[in-house]
Design an enzyme around this catalytic site. Structure first.
Site, short mmCIF file in Angstrom:
data_model
loop_
_atom_site.label_atom_id
_atom_site.label_comp_id
_atom_site.label_asym_id
_atom_site.label_seq_id
_atom_site.Cartn_x
_atom_site.Cartn_y
_atom_site.Cartn_z
N ALA A 289 0.83 -1.21 0.00
CA ALA A 289 0.00 0.00 0.00
C ALA A 289 0.86 1.26 0.00
O ALA A 289 0.54 2.24 -0.68
CB ALA A 289 -0.94 0.00 1.21
N GLU B 194 -6.64 -9.43 -7.01
CA GLU B 194 -6.36 -8.39 -8.00
C GLU B 194 -5.44 -7.36 -7.36
O GLU B 194 -5.70 -6.89 -6.25
CB GLU B 194 -7.66 -7.71 -8.44
#
EC number: 3.5.4.13
Length: 187
Positions: A111, A133
């Site tokens: 992230a 994904e």
């Protein structure tokens, strides 16, 4: 609903093969960590990737997904094109008990690099390899690593069992073995 702790996850993984293969500790030396954590399990991704490309410009339609929009790669490092995404599957096979709902969250390391993982909940009674994904939200290429930690699964126990599990509903993604593209049932 209650979040289930490490000892519960370990017991279910060993006794009922809820996660297979199962790593009962956190592996983190020089890699993106994976394995058992306090209130979850960090899963790994396999080295088979479907990389989304725009070489065949078409409209992306979940009811009629353009198969020619992917390039298949088998490698230990996958490069995600800028502002694109990659599909991969977990190394681990999951068998979810009928009274458990599993949520997936991303790894903070990814992230912080603009790489976001997305997966829908693992429903009660579902089993299979999880298709994940990975979105590259940056304007530059980004790397993801096979056989290293990719996401964390958090196990939520319902107050009672559901009336109808994913398996009993004959869910379309039941027992998936490979990276699975969108399926829309026409019934």
């Amino acid at each position: 609903m209650s979040v289930m702790p490490d000892h519960w996850i370990k017991d279910k993984a060993i006794q009922e093969k809820m996660i297979d293969p199962f790593i009962d500790y956190k592996e983190s030396s020089g890699i993106l960590s994976y394995g058992l954590s306090s209130y979850g399990y960090d899963a790994r991704i396999d080295n088979k990737f479907k990389i989304f490309t725009n070489i065949n410009p078409v409209t992306v339609d979940p009811k009629n997904f353009p198969l020619g929009s992917f390039i298949d790669k088998e490698e230990d490092i996958c490069i995600i094109p800028p502002n694109s995404f990659v599909l991969a599957k977990t190394v681990e096979y999951f068998k979810i008990p009928k009274d458990i709902l599993v949520m997936c969250v991303g790894k903070s390391t990814y992230a912080r690099c603009g790489i976001v993982v997305n997966v829908t909940p693992l429903e009660p009674g579902w089993e299979g390899y999880v298709t994940l994904e990975f979105s590259n939200t940056t304007p530059l290429p980004a790397k993801i690593y096979a056989f290293e930690g990719a996401c964390q699964f958090i196990f939520l126990k319902g107050d009672s069992q559901c009336s109808l599990s994913y398996n009993e509903m004959k869910g379309k993604y039941m027992k998936q073995l490979d990276v699975t593209l969108p399926i829309v049932n026409n019934s």
